[in-house]
Design a protein around this motif. Structure first.
Motif, mmCIF file in Angstrom:
data_model
loop_
_atom_site.group_PDB
_atom_site.id
_atom_site.type_symbol
_atom_site.label_atom_id
_atom_site.label_comp_id
_atom_site.label_asym_id
_atom_site.label_seq_id
_atom_site.Cartn_x
_atom_site.Cartn_y
_atom_site.Cartn_z
ATOM 1 N N ALA A 75 0.873 -1.283 0.082
ATOM 2 C CA ALA A 75 0.138 0.021 -0.002
ATOM 3 C C ALA A 75 0.848 1.254 -0.231
ATOM 4 O O ALA A 75 0.680 2.360 -0.549
ATOM 5 C CB ALA A 75 -1.051 0.051 0.981
ATOM 6 N N ARG A 76 1.998 1.220 0.684
ATOM 7 C CA ARG A 76 2.932 2.191 0.569
ATOM 8 C C ARG A 76 3.684 2.588 -0.793
ATOM 9 O O ARG A 76 3.908 3.571 -1.034
ATOM 10 C CB ARG A 76 3.990 1.943 1.526
ATOM 11 C CG ARG A 76 4.766 3.198 2.126
ATOM 12 C CD ARG A 76 5.204 3.006 3.450
ATOM 13 N NE ARG A 76 6.100 4.179 3.906
ATOM 14 C CZ ARG A 76 6.832 4.374 5.029
ATOM 15 N NH1 ARG A 76 6.860 3.500 5.892
ATOM 16 N NH2 ARG A 76 7.712 5.409 5.229
ATOM 17 N N LEU A 77 3.861 1.359 -1.553
ATOM 18 C CA LEU A 77 4.310 1.628 -3.014
ATOM 19 C C LEU A 77 3.136 1.980 -3.636
ATOM 20 O O LEU A 77 3.599 2.610 -4.960
ATOM 21 C CB LEU A 77 4.764 0.241 -3.290
ATOM 22 C CG LEU A 77 5.817 -0.427 -2.681
ATOM 23 C CD1 LEU A 77 6.408 -1.821 -3.393
ATOM 24 C CD2 LEU A 77 7.173 0.593 -2.720
ATOM 25 N N LEU A 78 2.061 1.809 -3.485
ATOM 26 C CA LEU A 78 0.700 2.169 -4.323
ATOM 27 C C LEU A 78 -0.244 3.165 -3.269
ATOM 28 O O LEU A 78 -1.148 2.876 -3.105
ATOM 29 C CB LEU A 78 0.088 0.808 -4.857
ATOM 30 C CG LEU A 78 0.994 -0.138 -5.468
ATOM 31 C CD1 LEU A 78 0.396 -1.329 -5.522
ATOM 32 C CD2 LEU A 78 1.534 0.158 -6.794
ATOM 33 N N PRO A 79 0.375 4.383 -3.157
ATOM 34 C CA PRO A 79 -0.433 5.344 -2.397
ATOM 35 C C PRO A 79 -1.934 5.572 -2.979
ATOM 36 O O PRO A 79 -2.147 5.563 -4.094
ATOM 37 C CB PRO A 79 0.461 6.424 -2.248
ATOM 38 C CG PRO A 79 1.257 6.565 -3.448
ATOM 39 C CD PRO A 79 1.553 5.152 -3.763
ATOM 40 N N GLN A 80 -2.718 6.110 -1.856
ATOM 41 C CA GLN A 80 -3.913 6.344 -1.884
ATOM 42 C C GLN A 80 -4.076 7.940 -2.817
ATOM 43 O O GLN A 80 -3.405 8.691 -2.198
ATOM 44 C CB GLN A 80 -4.981 6.446 -0.809
ATOM 45 C CG GLN A 80 -6.393 6.660 -0.904
ATOM 46 C CD GLN A 80 -7.160 5.399 -1.145
ATOM 47 O OE1 GLN A 80 -6.432 4.323 -1.909
ATOM 48 N NE2 GLN A 80 -8.454 5.258 -0.882
ATOM 49 N N GLY A 81 -4.849 7.997 -3.840
ATOM 50 C CA GLY A 81 -5.022 9.375 -4.270
ATOM 51 C C GLY A 81 -6.348 10.102 -3.674
ATOM 52 O O GLY A 81 -7.062 9.272 -3.440
ATOM 53 N N ALA A 82 -6.146 11.588 -3.759
ATOM 54 C CA ALA A 82 -7.385 12.042 -3.172
ATOM 55 C C ALA A 82 -8.005 11.571 -1.833
ATOM 56 O O ALA A 82 -8.797 11.056 -1.798
ATOM 57 C CB ALA A 82 -8.609 11.896 -4.277
ATOM 58 N N LYS A 83 -7.111 11.979 -1.037
ATOM 59 C CA LYS A 83 -7.244 11.229 0.246
ATOM 60 C C LYS A 83 -8.587 11.826 0.842
ATOM 61 O O LYS A 83 -9.273 11.143 2.030
ATOM 62 C CB LYS A 83 -6.272 11.531 1.314
ATOM 63 C CG LYS A 83 -4.950 10.797 0.900
ATOM 64 C CD LYS A 83 -3.579 11.102 1.752
ATOM 65 C CE LYS A 83 -2.589 10.275 1.446
ATOM 66 N NZ LYS A 83 -1.393 10.666 2.412
ATOM 67 N N ASP A 84 -9.012 13.146 0.844
ATOM 68 C CA ASP A 84 -9.993 13.447 1.281
ATOM 69 C C ASP A 84 -11.421 13.382 0.472
ATOM 70 O O ASP A 84 -12.500 13.581 0.885
ATOM 71 C CB ASP A 84 -10.129 14.968 1.257
ATOM 72 C CG ASP A 84 -8.912 15.545 2.173
ATOM 73 O OD1 ASP A 84 -8.718 14.758 3.162
ATOM 74 O OD2 ASP A 84 -8.148 16.505 1.945
#
Length: 200
Positions: A75-84
């Motif tokens: 998950a750290r290699l493929l981070p989340q976009g648009a966290k909000d």
């Protein structure tokens, strides 16, 4: 730089800028360690999915999952976009994760392939970029396993490792992380030196 276990990386080499390009001289133990780490991270990024039958999806890498990987290191290699914005984050992941996995695995394999060259090997610009990306990704995986979130965390973990039993796996991981950080810094320095000369 902290030395690793006896018999491994006791005299670590570094990337250097030479007339031929960015070069590295690594002994057999160093090559084996790096090749293993690169292969392990590439395997982590393999989600086991089959290629899409949709030509457009296959071409641009869309049609991936919408939820983050279960393994926190991946998950750290493929981070989340648009966290909000959860909906936007899911759509972003669906459109980008497959392609990002493939690009990262390609960089890891490209870097690993250079390790098979005998003697001091020279990197072309694409290979040097692959090494930069790959070293970052391997360090991120180790950082997650060690619980590192900031530079200060790394210093604390390395200080803690110095007081532990050398056979403790955490000591080994911390030493490898330290080595990779030093190796990546030498690569950045070599590339910066070459760009500086080219600009003159």
């Amino acid at each position: 730089m902290g030395h690793l276990r006896e018999g491994l990386l006791t005299v670590a080499r570094r990337f250097e800028s030479t007339r031929r390009g960015v070069t590295a001289t690594l002994d057999d133990d160093e090559r084996a360690l790096l090749a293993g780490l690169l292969a392990e991270v590439a395997e982590l990024l393999d989600d086991g999915s089959t290629p899409s039958a949709d030509p457009l999806e296959a071409l641009v890498g869309i049609g991936g999952p919408t939820t983050p990987p279960a393994d926190p290191a991946v998950a750290r290699l493929l981070p989340q976009g648009a966290k909000d914005d959860p909906d936007a984050a899911r759509e972003f992941r669906r459109l980008t994760e497959k392609g990002l996995r493939a690009r990262k695995r390609e960089a890891l394999e490209r870097a690993r392939a250079t390790l098979a060259r005998p003697g001091a090997f020279v990197l072309d610009p694409d290979e040097a970029h692959a090494w930069l990306v790959s070293l970052t990704d391997v360090r991120l995986v180790l950082a997650e396993r060690l619980g590192l979130r900031a530079d200060d965390d790394a210093e604390l973990v390395l200080a803690e490792a110095a007081s532990r039993d050398p056979e403790d796996p955490r000591v080994w991981m911390a030493s490898v992380y330290d080595f990779l950080t030093w190796l990546q810094e030498s690569l950045v320095s070599a590339l910066t030196s070459r760009r500086g000369r080219a600009a003159r």
